[in-house]
Design a protein around this motif. Structure first.
Motif, PDB file in Angstrom:
ATOM      1  N   UNK A   1       5.316  -1.426  -2.814  1.00 16.92           N
ATOM      2  CA  UNK A   1       5.628  -1.029  -4.189  1.00 16.92           C
ATOM      3  C   UNK A   1       5.624   0.481  -4.347  1.00 16.92           C
ATOM      4  N   UNK A   2       4.710   1.162  -3.657  1.00 19.96           N
ATOM      5  CA  UNK A   2       4.707   2.629  -3.714  1.00 19.96           C
ATOM      6  C   UNK A   2       6.015   3.194  -3.156  1.00 19.96           C
ATOM      7  N   UNK A   3       6.482   2.613  -2.066  1.00 20.62           N
ATOM      8  CA  UNK A   3       7.745   3.075  -1.483  1.00 20.62           C
ATOM      9  C   UNK A   3       8.897   2.833  -2.447  1.00 20.62           C
ATOM     10  N   UNK A   4       8.900   1.651  -3.072  1.00 24.61           N
ATOM     11  CA  UNK A   4       9.972   1.317  -4.020  1.00 24.61           C
ATOM     12  C   UNK A   4       9.946   2.227  -5.241  1.00 24.61           C
ATOM     13  N   UNK A   5       8.758   2.712  -5.618  1.00 27.37           N
ATOM     14  CA  UNK A   5       8.638   3.602  -6.774  1.00 27.37           C
ATOM     15  C   UNK A   5       9.084   5.019  -6.476  1.00 27.37           C
ATOM     16  N   UNK A   6       9.218   5.333  -5.199  1.00 30.09           N
ATOM     17  CA  UNK A   6       9.607   6.680  -4.820  1.00 30.09           C
ATOM     18  C   UNK A   6      11.113   6.845  -4.981  1.00 30.09           C
ATOM     19  N   UNK A   7      11.535   8.057  -5.316  1.00 26.27           N
ATOM     20  CA  UNK A   7      12.961   8.319  -5.524  1.00 26.27           C
ATOM     21  C   UNK A   7      13.649   8.509  -4.178  1.00 26.27           C
ATOM     22  N   UNK A   8      14.094   7.430  -3.576  1.00 26.59           N
ATOM     23  CA  UNK A   8      14.747   7.493  -2.265  1.00 26.59           C
ATOM     24  C   UNK A   8      16.248   7.641  -2.476  1.00 26.59           C
ATOM     25  N   UNK A   9      16.732   8.835  -2.218  1.00 27.42           N
ATOM     26  CA  UNK A   9      18.150   9.113  -2.427  1.00 27.42           C
ATOM     27  C   UNK A   9      18.965   8.934  -1.162  1.00 27.42           C
ATOM     28  N   UNK A  10      18.286   8.926  -0.007  1.00 23.14           N
ATOM     29  CA  UNK A  10      19.024   8.864   1.250  1.00 23.14           C
ATOM     30  C   UNK A  10      18.230   8.048   2.261  1.00 23.14           C
ATOM     31  N   UNK A  11      18.392   8.332   3.550  1.00 21.21           N
ATOM     32  CA  UNK A  11      17.749   7.559   4.605  1.00 21.21           C
ATOM     33  C   UNK A  11      16.228   7.741   4.602  1.00 21.21           C
TER      34      UNK A  11
END
Length: 249
Positions: free
Chosen positions: A70-80
């Motif tokens: 969930x922490x990863x999903x909450x992060x703003x991942x714009x790329x790889x």
């Protein structure tokens, strides 16, 4: 401290999972490393550790994997992005990877880095540490070569730390028999040649059976915490950079 979305200047992220008894601080030097890496280091903190020391420890690996996912999903991942797991963190990595398969961002996952955690066949043969008494546990910890003297010599600090390490070793023991599905993502393994818990190269090389994009086993000098040596950290980050560039080119 929870991860908050930020605007990143680098094109990729690398989420890093600590070892048993460790915290996100083990990756602090990585965040400020002068090497020209194309990824930003994002250390993940386990509840009850480091900056989250006031939070309750999570005793079940599935619950911890869900929390971290969930922490990863909450992060703003714009790329790889990359997942890096050291020791017990490498087992949690696979549980997180399995959960992310059902999420849209899974297509952005480029590389899994398995550090100092033997392949499943060997994990099933490993000794369980959950039932060791304090003295037996301390003898095991001394094999890691980086157990701080200031904790060992301070009864209050030692009692506090043993509570955390026992929780984490329970997590480790609970994942020794995990059934891992073959991943379509690139996977590489890395370990220190003098690691007392990895006497055979096959223990790390056999991770190749769990990916359709195997990126080799990389052996560095050093023990279980091989990356504490600056030269080894340079080499590790260079290898990950090279592999990421090959995958995304």
């Amino acid at each position: 401290m929870e991860i908050t979305p930020v605007t990143n200047t680098k094109s990729s992220l690398m989420f890093c999972l600590p070892s048993a008894g460790g915290s996100a601080s083990m990756y602090r030097n990585w965040q400020h490393h002068p090497a020209a890496t194309p990824f930003e280091i994002i250390p993940l903190e386990y509840p009850g550790h480091g900056l989250k020391i006031t939070q309750q420890l999570i005793y079940h690996p599935e619950h911890l994997a869900e929390h971290l996912c969930q922490e990863i999903l909450n992060y703003a991942i714009a790329d790889d992005f990359i997942l890096f797991g050291h020791s017990v963190g490498a087992s949690l990595l696979w549980r997180i990877e399995a959960k992310l398969r059902h999420e849209p961002i899974y297509q952005k996952l480029r590389l899994l880095v398995i550090s100092s955690r033997p392949a499943p066949y060997y994990l099933k043969q490993m000794q369980k540490y959950t039932d060791l008494d304090d003295q037996q546990l301390l003898r095991v910890l001394q094999h890691y070569n980086h157990f701080p003297d200031e904790i060992r010599s301070n009864p209050s600090a030692l009692a506090f730390f043993l509570k955390i390490i026992r929780n984490d070793l329970h997590l480790s023991d609970a994942m020794l028999n995990d059934e891992i599905s073959i991943s379509s993502k690139a996977v590489m393994s890395v370990y220190g040649q003098q690691d007392p818990f990895i006497p055979q190269p096959a223990m790390m090389q056999d991770w190749q059976a769990y990916s359709t994009q195997w990126r080799q086993c990389h052996i560095l000098t050093g023990d279980h915490f091989y990356f504490l040596e600056p030269d080894n950290l340079n080499q590790l980050l260079s290898v990950i950079t090279e592999q990421l560039q090959q995958i995304t080119s």
